[in-house]
Design a protein around this motif. Structure first.
Motif, mmCIF file in Angstrom:
data_model
loop_
_atom_site.group_PDB
_atom_site.id
_atom_site.type_symbol
_atom_site.label_atom_id
_atom_site.label_comp_id
_atom_site.label_asym_id
_atom_site.label_seq_id
_atom_site.Cartn_x
_atom_site.Cartn_y
_atom_site.Cartn_z
ATOM 1 N N ASN A 181 50.655 -5.318 32.064
ATOM 2 C CA ASN A 181 52.009 -4.829 32.306
ATOM 3 C C ASN A 181 52.322 -4.619 33.780
ATOM 4 O O ASN A 181 53.415 -4.960 34.241
ATOM 5 N N ASP A 182 51.379 -4.048 34.533
ATOM 6 C CA ASP A 182 51.652 -3.754 35.943
ATOM 7 C C ASP A 182 52.055 -5.006 36.721
ATOM 8 O O ASP A 182 52.980 -4.976 37.538
ATOM 9 N N GLU A 183 51.358 -6.088 36.451
ATOM 10 C CA GLU A 183 51.624 -7.329 37.184
ATOM 11 C C GLU A 183 52.745 -8.141 36.547
ATOM 12 O O GLU A 183 53.673 -8.585 37.242
ATOM 13 N N PHE A 184 52.685 -8.306 35.234
ATOM 14 C CA PHE A 184 53.597 -9.265 34.603
ATOM 15 C C PHE A 184 54.987 -8.691 34.359
ATOM 16 O O PHE A 184 55.941 -9.453 34.197
ATOM 17 N N SER A 185 55.131 -7.372 34.343
ATOM 18 C CA SER A 185 56.477 -6.808 34.166
ATOM 19 C C SER A 185 57.393 -7.227 35.305
ATOM 20 O O SER A 185 58.609 -7.389 35.119
ATOM 21 N N ARG A 186 56.827 -7.414 36.506
ATOM 22 C CA ARG A 186 57.635 -7.878 37.634
ATOM 23 C C ARG A 186 58.131 -9.304 37.405
ATOM 24 O O ARG A 186 59.264 -9.649 37.768
ATOM 25 N N ILE A 187 57.274 -10.131 36.814
ATOM 26 C CA ILE A 187 57.688 -11.512 36.505
ATOM 27 C C ILE A 187 58.767 -11.510 35.435
ATOM 28 O O ILE A 187 59.748 -12.264 35.523
ATOM 29 N N LEU A 188 58.606 -10.647 34.434
ATOM 30 C CA LEU A 188 59.650 -10.528 33.408
ATOM 31 C C LEU A 188 60.978 -10.145 34.042
ATOM 32 O O LEU A 188 62.027 -10.717 33.720
ATOM 33 N N SER A 189 60.941 -9.184 34.960
ATOM 34 C CA SER A 189 62.163 -8.746 35.639
ATOM 35 C C SER A 189 62.802 -9.888 36.414
ATOM 36 O O SER A 189 64.027 -10.123 36.325
ATOM 37 N N GLN A 190 62.007 -10.617 37.174
ATOM 38 C CA GLN A 190 62.530 -11.716 37.989
ATOM 39 C C GLN A 190 63.135 -12.817 37.125
ATOM 40 O O GLN A 190 64.224 -13.335 37.426
ATOM 41 N N GLN A 191 62.442 -13.169 36.046
ATOM 42 C CA GLN A 191 62.934 -14.253 35.193
ATOM 43 C C GLN A 191 64.142 -13.818 34.368
ATOM 44 O O GLN A 191 65.032 -14.626 34.088
ATOM 45 N N MET A 192 64.196 -12.551 33.975
ATOM 46 C CA MET A 192 65.389 -12.052 33.285
ATOM 47 C C MET A 192 66.603 -12.161 34.195
ATOM 48 O O MET A 192 67.687 -12.577 33.765
ATOM 49 N N GLU A 193 66.423 -11.796 35.459
ATOM 50 C CA GLU A 193 67.510 -11.895 36.433
ATOM 51 C C GLU A 193 67.932 -13.348 36.618
ATOM 52 O O GLU A 193 69.122 -13.674 36.645
ATOM 53 N N TYR A 194 66.947 -14.244 36.739
ATOM 54 C CA TYR A 194 67.239 -15.660 36.973
ATOM 55 C C TYR A 194 67.983 -16.271 35.787
ATOM 56 O O TYR A 194 69.035 -16.907 35.954
ATOM 57 N N PHE A 195 67.447 -16.087 34.581
ATOM 58 C CA PHE A 195 68.061 -16.718 33.409
ATOM 59 C C PHE A 195 69.381 -16.061 33.020
ATOM 60 O O PHE A 195 70.203 -16.679 32.343
#
Length: 219
Positions: free
Chosen positions: A104-118
């Protein structure tokens, strides 16, 4: 923002999640994970109020997102496919034995970035249209969440209204930019047409004056 919440899980074990707004979507997502039938690969969507929970399960790994119903199906499932590929590519076989929230610590940031992008970048949808990779999503039926959750067990979905206001504001700005662009091009075309017309009139007048019988000086 069109996509408001996302998670990655192995079975009912959450490995990473992120919420873009104040909501209890996480609790409802957990209920869905516990209730979805079987262990086969699937693409499925469940609607609740004006929101839809989209679920993609592949090789025992489940990615889920909650999106506004106006987002349709192609963009959320393109998001889920991207998240699944990134997660597997990043963690490999570690996902098979990882404990809850291990990534979660690492991948939640990727989820945030991709949610913003899509949610906000028009290229996200344009790229998938060009690739033609999401055609199978057309066959995904959007069922009411009561199909998977009993009415007595189902939680009321609570979402911070400011998130929807932000999404509506973004869509309004995008429409306004398109309108201004179309008006600008229309004005450019009109200006060019007027210049061409003016040049034609000047040419006709000049030709008439220079070839008139009373003005031999133009010869």
């Amino acid at each position: 923002m069109a996509i408001l919440y996302a998670l990655v899980a192995r079975g009912s074990v959450l490995l990473a999640e992120f919420s873009g707004t104040a909501t209890n979507a996480s609790a409802i997502a957990r209920q869905i994970l516990e209730k979805i039938p079987g262990a086969n690969d699937m693409n499925v969507s469940y609607s609740q109020d004006r929101f839809i929970f989209h679920v993609k399960r592949t090789d025992g790994l489940t990615v889920l997102c909650m999106a506004d119903e106006t987002a349709g199906r192609r963009i959320p499932f393109a998001f889920l496919e991207e998240i699944h590929q990134r997660f597997v590519r990043t963690y490999g076989r570690a996902v098979l034995s990882a404990h809850a929230y291990a990534m979660n610590d690492e991948f939640s940031r990727i989820l945030s970035q991709q949610m913003e992008y899509f949610s906000n970048d028009p290229n996200a949808d344009r790229i998938n249209r060009l690739k033609g990779e999401m055609s199978q999503v057309r066959n995904v039926m959007i069922e009411n969440i009561d199909k998977v959750l009993e009415r007595g067990d189902r939680l009321e979905l609570l979402v911070d209204k400011t998130a929807n206001m932000q999404g509506n504001t973004f869509r309004f700005r995008k429409q306004a930019r398109r309108f201004r662009s179309s008006v600008w091009w229309r004005n450019v075309k009109l200006t060019v047409a007027l210049i061409v017309l003016l040049l034609v009139i000047v040419y006709v007048v000049f030709a008439f004056v220079c070839h008139g019988p009373l003005l031999p000086s133009c010869i």
